[in-house]
Design a protein around this motif. Structure first.
Motif, PDB file in Angstrom:
ATOM      1  N   ALA A  87     -23.760  13.225  24.795  1.00  0.00           N
ATOM      2  CA  ALA A  87     -22.461  13.896  24.797  1.00  0.00           C
ATOM      3  C   ALA A  87     -22.016  14.205  23.373  1.00  0.00           C
ATOM      4  O   ALA A  87     -21.515  15.309  23.086  1.00  0.00           O
ATOM      5  N   TYR A  88     -22.210  13.236  22.481  1.00  0.00           N
ATOM      6  CA  TYR A  88     -21.862  13.478  21.076  1.00  0.00           C
ATOM      7  C   TYR A  88     -22.674  14.634  20.512  1.00  0.00           C
ATOM      8  O   TYR A  88     -22.142  15.509  19.816  1.00  0.00           O
ATOM      9  N   GLY A  89     -23.965  14.656  20.824  1.00  0.00           N
ATOM     10  CA  GLY A  89     -24.817  15.730  20.333  1.00  0.00           C
ATOM     11  C   GLY A  89     -24.387  17.083  20.853  1.00  0.00           C
ATOM     12  O   GLY A  89     -24.401  18.087  20.113  1.00  0.00           O
ATOM     13  N   SER A  90     -23.984  17.138  22.115  1.00  0.00           N
ATOM     14  CA  SER A  90     -23.531  18.409  22.684  1.00  0.00           C
ATOM     15  C   SER A  90     -22.262  18.901  21.995  1.00  0.00           C
ATOM     16  O   SER A  90     -22.127  20.097  21.686  1.00  0.00           O
ATOM     17  N   VAL A  91     -21.335  17.979  21.738  1.00  0.00           N
ATOM     18  CA  VAL A  91     -20.087  18.356  21.060  1.00  0.00           C
ATOM     19  C   VAL A  91     -20.365  18.837  19.642  1.00  0.00           C
ATOM     20  O   VAL A  91     -19.839  19.869  19.199  1.00  0.00           O
ATOM     21  N   ARG A  92     -21.195  18.110  18.910  1.00  0.00           N
ATOM     22  CA  ARG A  92     -21.469  18.480  17.520  1.00  0.00           C
ATOM     23  C   ARG A  92     -22.179  19.824  17.422  1.00  0.00           C
ATOM     24  O   ARG A  92     -21.890  20.628  16.530  1.00  0.00           O
ATOM     25  N   ARG A  93     -23.077  20.080  18.345  1.00  0.00           N
ATOM     26  CA  ARG A  93     -23.769  21.374  18.307  1.00  0.00           C
ATOM     27  C   ARG A  93     -22.819  22.521  18.647  1.00  0.00           C
ATOM     28  O   ARG A  93     -22.967  23.632  18.123  1.00  0.00           O
ATOM     29  N   SER A  94     -21.858  22.251  19.511  1.00  0.00           N
ATOM     30  CA  SER A  94     -20.897  23.303  19.863  1.00  0.00           C
ATOM     31  C   SER A  94     -19.969  23.636  18.697  1.00  0.00           C
ATOM     32  O   SER A  94     -19.354  24.707  18.674  1.00  0.00           O
ATOM     33  N   GLN A  95     -19.869  22.734  17.728  1.00  0.00           N
ATOM     34  CA  GLN A  95     -19.003  22.959  16.566  1.00  0.00           C
ATOM     35  C   GLN A  95     -19.682  23.778  15.477  1.00  0.00           C
ATOM     36  O   GLN A  95     -19.037  24.174  14.506  1.00  0.00           O
ATOM     37  N   ILE A 132     -33.179  17.888  20.995  1.00  0.00           N
ATOM     38  CA  ILE A 132     -32.273  18.200  19.897  1.00  0.00           C
ATOM     39  C   ILE A 132     -30.912  17.535  20.055  1.00  0.00           C
ATOM     40  O   ILE A 132     -30.352  17.011  19.083  1.00  0.00           O
ATOM     41  N   ASN A 133     -30.333  17.547  21.248  1.00  0.00           N
ATOM     42  CA  ASN A 133     -29.012  16.933  21.429  1.00  0.00           C
ATOM     43  C   ASN A 133     -29.039  15.438  21.108  1.00  0.00           C
ATOM     44  O   ASN A 133     -28.069  14.891  20.592  1.00  0.00           O
ATOM     45  N   LEU A 134     -30.132  14.777  21.422  1.00  0.00           N
ATOM     46  CA  LEU A 134     -30.251  13.346  21.148  1.00  0.00           C
ATOM     47  C   LEU A 134     -30.228  13.059  19.654  1.00  0.00           C
ATOM     48  O   LEU A 134     -29.725  12.031  19.210  1.00  0.00           O
ATOM     49  N   LEU A 135     -30.761  13.977  18.868  1.00  0.00           N
ATOM     50  CA  LEU A 135     -30.931  13.740  17.438  1.00  0.00           C
ATOM     51  C   LEU A 135     -29.631  13.845  16.648  1.00  0.00           C
ATOM     52  O   LEU A 135     -29.572  13.393  15.504  1.00  0.00           O
ATOM     53  N   GLN A 136     -28.598  14.467  17.242  1.00  0.00           N
ATOM     54  CA  GLN A 136     -27.397  14.777  16.462  1.00  0.00           C
ATOM     55  C   GLN A 136     -26.637  13.548  15.996  1.00  0.00           C
ATOM     56  O   GLN A 136     -25.845  13.626  15.052  1.00  0.00           O
ATOM     57  N   VAL A 137     -26.892  12.396  16.612  1.00  0.00           N
ATOM     58  CA  VAL A 137     -26.255  11.166  16.163  1.00  0.00           C
ATOM     59  C   VAL A 137     -26.706  10.797  14.755  1.00  0.00           C
ATOM     60  O   VAL A 137     -26.100   9.932  14.098  1.00  0.00           O
TER      61      VAL A 137
END
Length: 653
Positions: free
Chosen positions: A271-279, A197-202
């Motif tokens: 890292a981008y995916g982790s940040v976006r999910r935390s938002q 899931i974190n990979l997909l957030q881009v």
């Protein structure tokens, strides 16, 4: 100037030797030159002329290995990690110095094999679909040789590193495939990573294409690490080209750069995916009930099944109502009676002229509308119903695949006609030019459906919903455009996407899983949640991170019908103890796979998402650049721009 070998001085004639001919006598033919009389440049020229492309069976093996590995990366095996190396064998054919004979034929056959295995579910829809299955598989399979050919131009003519050229060309071709022949945005390389899931957030920056780019980058990195000795063992270079073969070995620094760039890209995306999910701050939205019938399309079209289909969906609606669902969604076209929509300004003569087989009574019959209005009133819930709409107006008659929106106390509050039709499933391309093509579609009589004109918003209380029908939730540019076009006057985007689908054509195959996976990417790209009501499954609630959520309630109607009767008849709406064999989750707890082919109701609150998406704002800028690069390689190839590296010489040929 070419360097020539020195010719020796002529020796004096031996005693008794025949003197040279006198002037004016016949001149004998010139003796054949020895190798000593040939310049070095001419020797090289002759050697090059003798070079032929090496004959090798290895490309057949490599393309087959990639085809099978890529197939295993998708459903039904769904082994996503394999996708990171599945295309390494094909990339070796990009790296090899010289194309072998019939290499592109081998790639085309390998691509067709992959497509046939992956798209095998198409044949289940209708006997007429076997031709469409083979044709679509052939078309998708052509992307294998096209990819290798264009990537080779980038690598060998323009010297673009494989780590850059391979992802650019692959994504450019994926983007082209989303548009050519109305588009087929299924089985993108990035879809194999749906569990990560974190990979997909881009995807909310560059669409699903960004994930495909990264996975292909991983394949290219591994392919770059393959040493020259492996090419020799695989017989991908001629025997006597040690110098050229040595060029296939990259220096340590080049390997370090390739690995470092790939790892850094992966870390940055994660890292981008982790940040976006935390938002994310998901807030509970409207409580929606998803009705999932279980009617294969063969039954759906039988007239003696209409009553059973109607009664089952009414019972499922009753179950959703008892669970306080304020909005209930039926699957695509599961209201099986034709729904007439007549322009009230038409005269009786104009109405009769709309279609010779449809009577005036048909057009003026309001029973379909009354049935749905009464059901909305009785359930005290809004309804989104999939139906076939027969529309008659001043321009004539058209048949639409539609979503009807009913509100209690208001009746019909909106209608959406499907925009993106399925070729040979809902309409026949070029039917006027080639009438025989009508026999290749399961659409009744080959008539097909008309396309809608624009997106609609269904306003339910304070929430704005956009309906999508069937495969529309797999088309990235369509969903993005729908979300962007339906912003309100304050710039606020819609609250939820509502998908109505009938996957009853495919009998519980891997198509159901892949359809759900592909749809989940639309939620990440737009940061808008989606609910899906699907005949035979898989119905689902998907949040803005692309996570398929377990509903608050999963009601197994089939198990409920097996419970003890009350006064001689089963009452599935009566609250009783759950039977032992009832399913209470979307997934089988033993296998983790989704339940399919059952009658069920899913009830849950929609997780509203307050985040915005740059992909919605900017569109396919990234994929467009990849396509521009890909097109550039095509121009270079056709125009002969740039020079390939020194041809492989086989002086022993």
């Amino acid at each position: 100037m070419p360097t020539t070998l020195m010719e020796p001085a002529p020796a004096p004639p031996a005693s008794g030797a025949t003197p040279p001919p006198a002037s004016g006598s016949a001149i004998p033919s010139r003796p054949k030159r020895s190798d000593a009389d040939i310049s070095v440049a001419e020797i090289i020229s002759r050697a090059r002329a003798r070079v032929v492309a090496p004959v090798s069976k290895t490309p057949w093996l490599l393309s087959t290995v990639s085809a099978v590995a890529l197939w295993a990366s998708f459903t039904p095996l769904d082994f996503g990690p394999l996708a990171w190396v599945a295309l390494v064998p094909v990339l070796l054919l990009v790296r090899m110095p010289q194309a072998t004979r019939k290499m592109y034929l081998a790639l085309a056959v390998g691509g067709w094999l992959f497509s046939l295995m992956t798209l095998q579910w198409m044949r289940l829809g209708d006997p007429a679909m076997y031709f469409a299955w083979a044709a679509l598989a052939f078309y998708v399979g052509l992307y294998f040789p096209v990819f290798v050919g264009l990537a080779r131009i980038a690598v060998h003519r323009l010297h673009v590193p494989l780590l850059v050229s391979a992802p650019l060309v692959w994504v450019g071709l994926e983007y082209a495939r989303a548009y050519i022949m109305t588009g087929f945005a299924w089985y993108y390389l990035g879809h194999t990573q749906h569990h990560w899931i974190n990979l997909l957030q881009v995807s909310d920056l560059v669409g699903a294409y960004g994930v495909s780019f990264l996975v292909m980058m991983g394949n290219a990195c591994v392919a770059e690490l393959i040493p020259a000795s492996a090419f020799e063992k695989l017989k991908l270079v001629p025997q006597s080209t040690a110098e050229e073969t040595a060029r296939l070995d990259r220096p340590f620094g080049a390997h370090a750069i390739a690995v470092g760039a790939t790892v850094l890209s992966l870390v940055a995306v994660l890292a981008y995916g982790s940040v976006r999910r935390s938002q994310a701050d998901f807030q509970p939205g409207p409580r929606i009930g998803l009705v999932q019938g279980n009617f294969p399309s063969s039954l759906k079209h039988e007239e003696n099944q209409l009553g059973r289909i109607w009664q089952t969906h009414r019972s499922l609606t009753g179950l959703a109502t008892r669970q306080q669902a304020e909005l209930i969604v039926w699957p695509e076209t599961m209201f099986r009676w034709p729904y007439p929509a007549l322009d009230p300004t038409l005269s009786e003569e104009q109405i009769k002229a709309l279609h010779q087989d449809l009577s005036l009574e048909f057009w003026k019959d309001t029973q379909a509308e009354k049935s749905l209005r009464d059901m909305s009133e009785a359930s005290r819930a809004a309804l989104v119903i999939g139906a076939d709409v027969f529309a008659g107006d001043q321009e004539g008659m058209r048949v639409y695949n539609s979503a009807l929106f009913f509100e209690p106390g208001q009746g019909l509050a909106g209608r959406y006609d499907k925009l993106h039709r399925v070729p040979f499933g809902e309409y026949v391309p070029m039917r006027e030019l080639f009438p025989f093509l009508a026999t290749l579609t399961p659409a009744a009589g080959g008539m097909g459906l008309s396309a809608g004109e624009h997106v609609h918003v269904f306003q339910h209380k304070d929430h704005r919903l956009v309906p999508l029908i069937c495969f529309e939730d797999t088309v990235p540019q369509l969903v993005r455009a729908a979300v962007k076009a339906t912003r309100d006057e304050n710039g606020k985007e819609i609250d939820c996407l509502v998908n109505l689908t009938n996957d009853g054509w495919f009998h519980g195959s891997s198509e159901l899983d892949q359809h759900l996976i592909t749809a989940s990417f639309r939620c990440i790209e737009t940061r808008v949640p989606m609910v899906r009501a699907v005949n035979t499954g898989i119905s689902a609630f998907i949040d803005g991170d692309g996570v398929i959520r377990e509903p608050n309630l999963f009601l197994d109607f089939d198990a409920m019908m097996k419970q003890p009767v009350d006064n001689g008849r089963a009452d599935p709406t009566r609250p009783v103890a759950t039977p032992v064999d009832a399913r209470t989750s979307m997934r089988d707890p033993k296998t983790g796979r989704y339940h399919k082919e059952l009658n069920a109701v899913l009830v849950s609150e929609v997780p509203l998402d307050g985040r915005t998406s740059l992909y919605v704002r900017w569109g396919d800028w990234f994929a467009g650049l990849c396509l521009l690069f890909t097109f550039g390689m095509l121009v270079v190839g056709l125009a002969g721009i740039g020079k390939p590296r020194t041809p492989v010489l086989d002086l022993a040929a």
